[in-house]
Motif scaffolding. Structure first.
Motif, PDB file in Angstrom:
ATOM      1  N   VAL A  52      60.763   6.210  34.844  1.00  0.00           N
ATOM      2  CA  VAL A  52      60.301   7.577  34.582  1.00  0.00           C
ATOM      3  C   VAL A  52      59.580   8.078  35.825  1.00  0.00           C
ATOM      4  O   VAL A  52      58.748   7.364  36.392  1.00  0.00           O
ATOM      5  CB  VAL A  52      59.337   7.624  33.378  1.00  0.00           C
ATOM      6  N   LYS A  53      59.884   9.293  36.254  1.00  0.00           N
ATOM      7  CA  LYS A  53      59.175   9.855  37.402  1.00  0.00           C
ATOM      8  C   LYS A  53      57.702  10.058  37.060  1.00  0.00           C
ATOM      9  O   LYS A  53      57.378  10.492  35.951  1.00  0.00           O
ATOM     10  CB  LYS A  53      59.795  11.191  37.811  1.00  0.00           C
ATOM     11  N   LEU A  54      56.837   9.769  38.017  1.00  0.00           N
ATOM     12  CA  LEU A  54      55.405   9.966  37.801  1.00  0.00           C
ATOM     13  C   LEU A  54      55.108  11.431  37.515  1.00  0.00           C
ATOM     14  O   LEU A  54      54.293  11.746  36.641  1.00  0.00           O
ATOM     15  CB  LEU A  54      54.617   9.499  39.027  1.00  0.00           C
ATOM     16  N   THR A  55      55.787  12.330  38.216  1.00  0.00           N
ATOM     17  CA  THR A  55      55.570  13.762  37.983  1.00  0.00           C
ATOM     18  C   THR A  55      55.965  14.155  36.561  1.00  0.00           C
ATOM     19  O   THR A  55      55.321  15.003  35.937  1.00  0.00           O
ATOM     20  CB  THR A  55      56.372  14.600  38.992  1.00  0.00           C
ATOM     21  N   THR A  56      57.018  13.537  36.035  1.00  0.00           N
ATOM     22  CA  THR A  56      57.465  13.819  34.659  1.00  0.00           C
ATOM     23  C   THR A  56      56.419  13.345  33.652  1.00  0.00           C
ATOM     24  O   THR A  56      56.125  14.029  32.672  1.00  0.00           O
ATOM     25  CB  THR A  56      58.806  13.122  34.379  1.00  0.00           C
ATOM     26  N   PHE A  57      55.873  12.157  33.916  1.00  0.00           N
ATOM     27  CA  PHE A  57      54.842  11.619  33.020  1.00  0.00           C
ATOM     28  C   PHE A  57      53.602  12.508  33.023  1.00  0.00           C
ATOM     29  O   PHE A  57      53.056  12.828  31.962  1.00  0.00           O
ATOM     30  CB  PHE A  57      54.472  10.202  33.445  1.00  0.00           C
ATOM     31  N   ILE A  58      53.153  12.919  34.209  1.00  0.00           N
ATOM     32  CA  ILE A  58      51.954  13.758  34.313  1.00  0.00           C
ATOM     33  C   ILE A  58      52.172  15.098  33.617  1.00  0.00           C
ATOM     34  O   ILE A  58      51.303  15.579  32.886  1.00  0.00           O
ATOM     35  CB  ILE A  58      51.563  13.972  35.788  1.00  0.00           C
ATOM     36  N   LYS A  59      53.358  15.700  33.824  1.00  0.00           N
ATOM     37  CA  LYS A  59      53.652  16.982  33.181  1.00  0.00           C
ATOM     38  C   LYS A  59      53.686  16.838  31.659  1.00  0.00           C
ATOM     39  O   LYS A  59      53.169  17.688  30.927  1.00  0.00           O
ATOM     40  CB  LYS A  59      54.980  17.540  33.673  1.00  0.00           C
ATOM     41  N   GLY A  60      54.298  15.741  31.184  1.00  0.00           N
ATOM     42  CA  GLY A  60      54.360  15.518  29.745  1.00  0.00           C
ATOM     43  C   GLY A  60      52.979  15.406  29.131  1.00  0.00           C
ATOM     44  O   GLY A  60      52.712  15.951  28.051  1.00  0.00           O
ATOM     45  N   LEU A  61      52.079  14.716  29.831  1.00  0.00           N
ATOM     46  CA  LEU A  61      50.717  14.538  29.333  1.00  0.00           C
ATOM     47  C   LEU A  61      49.937  15.850  29.383  1.00  0.00           C
ATOM     48  O   LEU A  61      49.266  16.230  28.412  1.00  0.00           O
ATOM     49  CB  LEU A  61      50.009  13.466  30.155  1.00  0.00           C
ATOM     50  N   SER A  62      50.035  16.557  30.500  1.00  0.00           N
ATOM     51  CA  SER A  62      49.281  17.807  30.643  1.00  0.00           C
ATOM     52  C   SER A  62      49.797  18.883  29.689  1.00  0.00           C
ATOM     53  O   SER A  62      49.014  19.699  29.185  1.00  0.00           O
ATOM     54  CB  SER A  62      49.333  18.312  32.088  1.00  0.00           C
ATOM     55  N   SER A  96      59.038  -0.511  42.929  1.00  0.00           N
ATOM     56  CA  SER A  96      59.250  -0.714  44.355  1.00  0.00           C
ATOM     57  C   SER A  96      60.637  -0.221  44.724  1.00  0.00           C
ATOM     58  O   SER A  96      61.486   0.016  43.871  1.00  0.00           O
ATOM     59  CB  SER A  96      59.123  -2.200  44.696  1.00  0.00           C
ATOM     60  N   SER A  97      60.916  -0.082  46.024  1.00  0.00           N
ATOM     61  CA  SER A  97      62.221   0.385  46.478  1.00  0.00           C
ATOM     62  C   SER A  97      63.331  -0.576  46.071  1.00  0.00           C
ATOM     63  O   SER A  97      64.433  -0.175  45.708  1.00  0.00           O
ATOM     64  CB  SER A  97      62.216   0.564  48.003  1.00  0.00           C
ATOM     65  N   SER A  98      63.035  -1.872  46.088  1.00  0.00           N
ATOM     66  CA  SER A  98      64.043  -2.863  45.705  1.00  0.00           C
ATOM     67  C   SER A  98      64.384  -2.757  44.230  1.00  0.00           C
ATOM     68  O   SER A  98      65.523  -2.910  43.806  1.00  0.00           O
ATOM     69  CB  SER A  98      63.546  -4.279  46.031  1.00  0.00           C
ATOM     70  N   MET A  99      63.372  -2.470  43.422  1.00  0.00           N
ATOM     71  CA  MET A  99      63.602  -2.331  41.988  1.00  0.00           C
ATOM     72  C   MET A  99      64.405  -1.074  41.698  1.00  0.00           C
ATOM     73  O   MET A  99      65.272  -1.053  40.829  1.00  0.00           O
ATOM     74  CB  MET A  99      62.269  -2.281  41.236  1.00  0.00           C
ATOM     75  N   LYS A 100      64.128  -0.007  42.437  1.00  0.00           N
ATOM     76  CA  LYS A 100      64.883   1.226  42.261  1.00  0.00           C
ATOM     77  C   LYS A 100      66.357   1.019  42.586  1.00  0.00           C
ATOM     78  O   LYS A 100      67.247   1.486  41.900  1.00  0.00           O
ATOM     79  CB  LYS A 100      64.315   2.337  43.158  1.00  0.00           C
ATOM     80  N   GLN A 101      66.613   0.251  43.670  1.00  0.00           N
ATOM     81  CA  GLN A 101      67.990  -0.044  44.040  1.00  0.00           C
ATOM     82  C   GLN A 101      68.687  -0.857  42.974  1.00  0.00           C
ATOM     83  O   GLN A 101      69.859  -0.644  42.654  1.00  0.00           O
ATOM     84  CB  GLN A 101      68.024  -0.772  45.392  1.00  0.00           C
ATOM     85  N   LEU A 102      67.940  -1.815  42.395  1.00  0.00           N
ATOM     86  CA  LEU A 102      68.504  -2.651  41.332  1.00  0.00           C
ATOM     87  C   LEU A 102      68.843  -1.796  40.115  1.00  0.00           C
ATOM     88  O   LEU A 102      69.909  -1.931  39.524  1.00  0.00           O
ATOM     89  CB  LEU A 102      67.507  -3.741  40.949  1.00  0.00           C
ATOM     90  N   GLN A 103      67.926  -0.882  39.744  1.00  0.00           N
ATOM     91  CA  GLN A 103      68.171  -0.017  38.611  1.00  0.00           C
ATOM     92  C   GLN A 103      69.384   0.880  38.862  1.00  0.00           C
ATOM     93  O   GLN A 103      70.193   1.129  37.967  1.00  0.00           O
ATOM     94  CB  GLN A 103      66.940   0.853  38.334  1.00  0.00           C
ATOM     95  N   ILE A 106      58.094   2.208  32.526  1.00  0.00           N
ATOM     96  CA  ILE A 106      57.191   2.260  31.374  1.00  0.00           C
ATOM     97  C   ILE A 106      57.946   2.602  30.094  1.00  0.00           C
ATOM     98  O   ILE A 106      59.107   3.009  30.121  1.00  0.00           O
ATOM     99  CB  ILE A 106      56.097   3.335  31.580  1.00  0.00           C
ATOM    100  N   SER A 107      57.245   2.445  28.982  1.00  0.00           N
ATOM    101  CA  SER A 107      57.658   3.071  27.734  1.00  0.00           C
ATOM    102  C   SER A 107      56.928   4.406  27.704  1.00  0.00           C
ATOM    103  O   SER A 107      55.729   4.459  27.410  1.00  0.00           O
ATOM    104  CB  SER A 107      57.263   2.206  26.532  1.00  0.00           C
ATOM    105  N   LYS A 108      57.626   5.481  28.015  1.00  0.00           N
ATOM    106  CA  LYS A 108      56.987   6.782  28.199  1.00  0.00           C
ATOM    107  C   LYS A 108      56.226   7.236  26.964  1.00  0.00           C
ATOM    108  O   LYS A 108      55.048   7.605  27.040  1.00  0.00           O
ATOM    109  CB  LYS A 108      58.040   7.829  28.579  1.00  0.00           C
ATOM    110  N   ASN A 109      56.885   7.203  25.810  1.00  0.00           N
ATOM    111  CA  ASN A 109      56.241   7.696  24.595  1.00  0.00           C
ATOM    112  C   ASN A 109      55.020   6.856  24.214  1.00  0.00           C
ATOM    113  O   ASN A 109      53.995   7.379  23.784  1.00  0.00           O
ATOM    114  CB  ASN A 109      57.240   7.729  23.440  1.00  0.00           C
ATOM    115  N   ALA A 110      55.149   5.532  24.367  1.00  0.00           N
ATOM    116  CA  ALA A 110      54.032   4.650  24.026  1.00  0.00           C
ATOM    117  C   ALA A 110      52.846   4.905  24.947  1.00  0.00           C
ATOM    118  O   ALA A 110      51.695   4.972  24.494  1.00  0.00           O
ATOM    119  CB  ALA A 110      54.462   3.193  24.104  1.00  0.00           C
TER     120      ALA A 110
END
Length: 231
Positions: A80-90, A221-228, A113-117
């Protein structure tokens, strides 16, 4: 655990849920019935609509707490993008006196993360802070990166604070000092933080306020993003 004990716990859990939702549900039905009479002024309609929405939000919070608690810390995580999480919360607290710090996060930063949780867990902290805050004062929610892979979320208020005795029990299931609380809010927070391999600390003083500090190793991390991306 024996079947008999599981059934006993299930019965206690169900009774607790029924008890907690009865009062706000009755209030919501009352406000809805008044809105349906057709005799209220426009101003009165707005007041009753706001009260109905407040009761429905409380019901949603209580049911969400119960469901999240029943997960026992097992949540499905996704990027989940950090910006998406912050916007959802705000967005959830746009009509509340909450000052958000950290909205200028880089678009490229992702969380695992589990966004909703996690939204529900931080929402619990914000709700507690708002309940403790005096009229006219605001709650601060600071979201930042701590190191290369850690997310830090701090919720601070200038409310009535917690006594040492209360602090010893705040994460205990079904413990609450609120008239309409489930007693599961902070137990859920603890479950969610543990499920994300994180840590939560707090500082509270009676008459001064409370600060809850959550740190989670969930920044990808960048390596995890590549794996995903290759999956």
């Amino acid at each position: 655990m024996s079947i008999k004990k599981k059934l006993a716990e299930m019965g206690e859990f169900s009774a607790g849920l029924a008890h907690q939702i009865r009062t706000p549900l009755a209030s919501a039905l009352l406000y809805a019935s008044q809105l349906n009479t057709g005799v209220l002024s426009h101003e009165a309609q707005q007041i009753f609509a706001a009260k109905l929405l407040d009761r429905l939000r409380l019901l949603n919070t209580q049911v969400t707490d119960m469901l999240n608690y029943s997960h026992h810390g097992e949540f499905v995580k996704q990027p989940v993008k950090l910006t998406t999480f912050i916007k959802g919360l705000s967005d959830l607290y746009q009509d509340k006196p909450v000052a958000f710090e950290g909205r200028d996060a880089e678009e490229s930063i992702q969380l695992y993360i589990s966004k909703n949780a996690l939204l529900g867990a931080i929402g619990n902290l914000l709700d507690n802070a708002l309940d403790a805050t005096k009229s006219g004062e605001s709650v601060t929610c600071s979201i930042s990166l701590n190191g290369d892979a850690n997310l830090r979320i701090t919720v601070a208020d200038q409310g009535h604070g917690l006594s040492k005795k209360q602090q010893q029990r705040i994460f205990e299931p079904f413990y609450t000092n609120k008239a309409n609380g489930t007693g599961l809010g902070l137990a859920v927070v603890s479950n969610v933080v543990n499920a994300h391999a994180g840590d939560i600390k707090w500082v509270s003083k009676v008459g001064v306020g409370t600060t809850m500090d959550v740190q989670l190793p969930v920044v990808m991390s960048s390596s995890m993003k590549q794996l995903q991306g290759s999956m």
